[in-house]
Every structure is written in C-alpha cells, then in structure tokens.
Design a protein around this motif. Structure first.
Motif, PDB file in Angstrom:
ATOM      1  N   CYS A  91      69.750  27.128  76.707  1.00 19.58           N
ATOM      2  CA  CYS A  91      70.166  28.528  76.644  1.00 19.58           C
ATOM      3  C   CYS A  91      69.114  29.292  75.846  1.00 19.58           C
ATOM      4  O   CYS A  91      69.078  29.212  74.607  1.00 19.58           O
ATOM      5  CB  CYS A  91      71.535  28.657  75.992  1.00 19.58           C
ATOM      6  SG  CYS A  91      72.866  27.907  76.961  1.00 19.58           S
ATOM      7  N   ALA A  92      68.228  29.981  76.563  1.00 17.09           N
ATOM      8  CA  ALA A  92      67.166  30.760  75.924  1.00 17.09           C
ATOM      9  C   ALA A  92      67.764  32.102  75.518  1.00 17.09           C
ATOM     10  O   ALA A  92      67.705  33.083  76.256  1.00 17.09           O
ATOM     11  CB  ALA A  92      65.996  30.938  76.880  1.00 17.09           C
ATOM     12  N   ASN A  93      68.338  32.102  74.345  1.00 16.83           N
ATOM     13  CA  ASN A  93      69.128  33.243  73.892  1.00 16.83           C
ATOM     14  C   ASN A  93      68.460  34.045  72.782  1.00 16.83           C
ATOM     15  O   ASN A  93      68.784  35.221  72.603  1.00 16.83           O
ATOM     16  CB  ASN A  93      70.496  32.745  73.403  1.00 16.83           C
ATOM     17  CG  ASN A  93      71.274  33.808  72.669  1.00 16.83           C
ATOM     18  OD1 ASN A  93      71.880  34.680  73.277  1.00 16.83           O
ATOM     19  ND2 ASN A  93      71.248  33.750  71.335  1.00 16.83           N
ATOM     20  N   ALA A  94      67.540  33.448  72.038  1.00 18.95           N
ATOM     21  CA  ALA A  94      66.954  34.126  70.881  1.00 18.95           C
ATOM     22  C   ALA A  94      66.319  35.453  71.294  1.00 18.95           C
ATOM     23  O   ALA A  94      65.595  35.527  72.293  1.00 18.95           O
ATOM     24  CB  ALA A  94      65.913  33.231  70.223  1.00 18.95           C
ATOM     25  N   ILE A 142      69.288  32.176  80.626  1.00 14.76           N
ATOM     26  CA  ILE A 142      68.561  33.157  79.829  1.00 14.76           C
ATOM     27  C   ILE A 142      69.494  34.306  79.461  1.00 14.76           C
ATOM     28  O   ILE A 142      70.205  34.834  80.323  1.00 14.76           O
ATOM     29  CB  ILE A 142      67.355  33.704  80.620  1.00 14.76           C
ATOM     30  CG1 ILE A 142      66.367  32.571  80.928  1.00 14.76           C
ATOM     31  CG2 ILE A 142      66.659  34.826  79.863  1.00 14.76           C
ATOM     32  CD1 ILE A 142      65.324  32.948  81.971  1.00 14.76           C
ATOM     33  N   THR A 143      69.495  34.683  78.188  1.00  8.83           N
ATOM     34  CA  THR A 143      70.249  35.867  77.784  1.00  8.83           C
ATOM     35  C   THR A 143      69.349  37.082  77.911  1.00  8.83           C
ATOM     36  O   THR A 143      68.455  37.304  77.100  1.00  8.83           O
ATOM     37  CB  THR A 143      70.761  35.745  76.340  1.00  8.83           C
ATOM     38  OG1 THR A 143      71.568  34.575  76.207  1.00  8.83           O
ATOM     39  CG2 THR A 143      71.594  36.970  75.965  1.00  8.83           C
ATOM     40  N   SER A 144      69.580  37.870  78.952  1.00  8.49           N
ATOM     41  CA  SER A 144      68.857  39.125  79.143  1.00  8.49           C
ATOM     42  C   SER A 144      69.754  40.244  78.611  1.00  8.49           C
ATOM     43  O   SER A 144      70.340  40.124  77.543  1.00  8.49           O
ATOM     44  CB  SER A 144      68.487  39.302  80.615  1.00  8.49           C
ATOM     45  OG  SER A 144      67.783  40.510  80.820  1.00  8.49           O
ATOM     46  N   SER A 145      69.899  41.331  79.350  1.00 11.55           N
ATOM     47  CA  SER A 145      70.720  42.463  78.913  1.00 11.55           C
ATOM     48  C   SER A 145      70.863  43.426  80.081  1.00 11.55           C
ATOM     49  O   SER A 145      70.037  43.418  81.011  1.00 11.55           O
ATOM     50  CB  SER A 145      70.053  43.188  77.745  1.00 11.55           C
ATOM     51  OG  SER A 145      70.779  44.348  77.368  1.00 11.55           O
ATOM     52  N   ILE A 146      71.893  44.274  80.042  1.00 11.34           N
ATOM     53  CA  ILE A 146      71.919  45.358  81.021  1.00 11.34           C
ATOM     54  C   ILE A 146      70.862  46.401  80.667  1.00 11.34           C
ATOM     55  O   ILE A 146      70.389  47.136  81.534  1.00 11.34           O
ATOM     56  CB  ILE A 146      73.315  46.016  81.126  1.00 11.34           C
ATOM     57  CG1 ILE A 146      73.752  46.662  79.813  1.00 11.34           C
ATOM     58  CG2 ILE A 146      74.349  45.027  81.633  1.00 11.34           C
ATOM     59  CD1 ILE A 146      75.001  47.525  79.937  1.00 11.34           C
ATOM     60  N   THR A 147      70.468  46.459  79.388  1.00 12.52           N
ATOM     61  CA  THR A 147      69.467  47.431  78.940  1.00 12.52           C
ATOM     62  C   THR A 147      68.079  46.980  79.374  1.00 12.52           C
ATOM     63  O   THR A 147      67.575  45.960  78.920  1.00 12.52           O
ATOM     64  CB  THR A 147      69.497  47.584  77.409  1.00 12.52           C
ATOM     65  OG1 THR A 147      70.808  47.928  76.991  1.00 12.52           O
ATOM     66  CG2 THR A 147      68.518  48.660  76.956  1.00 12.52           C
ATOM     67  N   GLY A 148      67.474  47.720  80.239  1.00 13.52           N
ATOM     68  CA  GLY A 148      66.172  47.359  80.792  1.00 13.52           C
ATOM     69  C   GLY A 148      66.302  47.060  82.269  1.00 13.52           C
ATOM     70  O   GLY A 148      65.803  47.820  83.109  1.00 13.52           O
TER      71      GLY A 148
END
Length: 260
Positions: A91-94, A142-148
C-alpha cells in the motif's frame, strides 16, 4: 478458504502511523494479515505497532522509512522479506500536502511534494517487485486523491499534480506487471476525517461536509476497506483502475444539485 480471506497475507503500508495509512493498516491487521508499518518517525511507529498488535493474529513489525529515498525503500522491502518471507500487498500510501500558492511556490516546495508523493510511490513499488513476484498474486494499492485527477483546490497545485502523476504511473505499471500476476490499482479519497483535515479548521470541515451528498466526511477505515478488497485474490482481475471514495463529492455539477 472463505470468500475474501486475507489471513496470513503479508502487507506493507507506507505512511502507516497516522491518518489514512493507519486506517489501512488497522483493517489489514484485523483481517489477520502480517503488517509492516513503514514511516519516518520511530516513536510513532512503536505506538502504531503496539496498537495493531492488539487487533489481530498476524505479525506486526515497524520499519523506519523515508519513501523519497530509493535506498530507504530498498531497506524497507528487505526488512519485510526477512520478517515475512514474501510481500503480498504493498500500500503506497505515504504522502504530504503542504500549502503553497502558485505565484509563490518555490523549487524546494515543488520538489518536496514530488519527491514524496511521486518518486516515493515509484521507489516503493520498485523496491518490492521481487517480493510481489514471489507472492504469485501480488497487489499494489496506491493512495491518490480526488484532488488533481478529478478536482482542484487553491494552494494545492503541486499536490494535485503529484496525485494525477500517480495515476499515470499506475496505468503503465499495471501493464508491465500483469504478466507476473501483480495488479496495480489506486484509491482516490475525498475528504477523510484525519489529523490533517482537523488542522484545516471547523469552517473547512463544515463547508466540505455541505458539499458531500452523503452529508458526512469519510473515515480512514473507509479507505482501508477498499484497499483490503483490492488486495484479495478474488479481485485479481481488477488492475489499472482508480476508484473514488468520497461520499459522492465529485458528482454534483453545482451546490444546488445537493438536496437540502
């Protein structure tokens, strides 16, 4: 083996000591997984490991890690392999999200965000490839985001760029790693009630809550639950996908579309 059984699977979670990362690590620990808590602060790692130890039957270890350093990521993967013998899930979350307006953003501010959020994701995955391949059913989340990728917000243009870049990486990585049985997917959280969001203040939280059709912020466990599903063997035909977990925040075309 029951449906969606994760017991005994070995998982690395970067940025696992707080916020979304801690929620992800907790869900995996409760599912009976072995969990490697990777983060920069040794004191926070110790506290997180102690908490996770009480949640499940899996082995919990802590690994001091700076994901912006390739050498540190390599050492993280080696430590996990020594402890578990395999890496089933990464989990690439950092990630970091400091504020900087576009007119004033410095080279150092831009580089800091890209080093952690983008390079850190790539370095983490690269370091774990041998372990994921050995698993036979490796999972990268991967932890991305809705932002972007979907939305924007003032003072986070560098953050938004980094989160969109993660999705570009994800799609090609998913193609390259498919032959090894490794899936690569991303979660795009909306407004999740974490320490960082609390620091934004009550007015920000209230405004964001009004903008969400479900009228509530998400929890770190909401993200962890999806990560756990994507980590299952049953989810093995899902790859290269980005899934928003946002209570419907990105759906209304204007605030008037949300019923009072």
């Amino acid at each position: 083996m029951s449906l969606f059984d994760l017991s005994g699977r070995s998982v690395i979670v970067t940025g696992a000591t707080k916020g979304i990362g801690r929620g992800i690590a907790g869900v995996f620990a409760r599912a009976g997984c072995n969990v490697a808590v990777a983060a920069r602060s040794e004191a926070e790692i110790e506290a997180c490991v102690a908490e996770l130890d009480a949640l499940g039957a899996g082995k919990i270890i802590g690994i001091p890690t700076d994901v912006s350093s390739r050498e540190s990521c390599d050492a993280m993967a080696a430590a996990a392999m020594d402890a578990f013998g395999v890496i089933d899930v990464v989990c690439a979350n950092a990630g970091i999200f400091p504020e900087a307006s576009l007119p004033t953003m410095t080279d150092a501010q831009l580089s800091e965000v890209l080093d952690v959020n983008v390079k850190g994701t790539v370095f983490t995955v690269q370091a774990c490839l041998d372990g994921l391949t050995a698993s036979g059913s490796g999972r990268v989340i991967i932890t991305s985001s809705i932002t972007g990728p979907i939305t924007g917000f003032p003072n986070w243009s560098h953050y938004g760029a980094s989160k969109a870049a993660q999705l570009g990486f994800m799609r090609t990585a998913a193609i390259e790693l498919a032959a090894s049985g490794i899936t690569v997917n991303a979660i795009m959280p909306g407004n999740i009630l974490t320490e960082g969001l609390v620091e934004m203040g009550e007015d920000y939280i209230a405004g964001m809550t009004r903008a969400i059709p479900m009228k509530a912020l998400g929890t770190p466990e909401d993200i962890g639950t999806l990560a756990a599903f994507l980590a299952t063997r049953e989810a093995g035909y899902i790859t290269g996908q980005a899934i928003a977990v946002d209570g419907g925040q990105v759906l209304p075309e204007s605030p008037d579309a949300i019923p009072a």
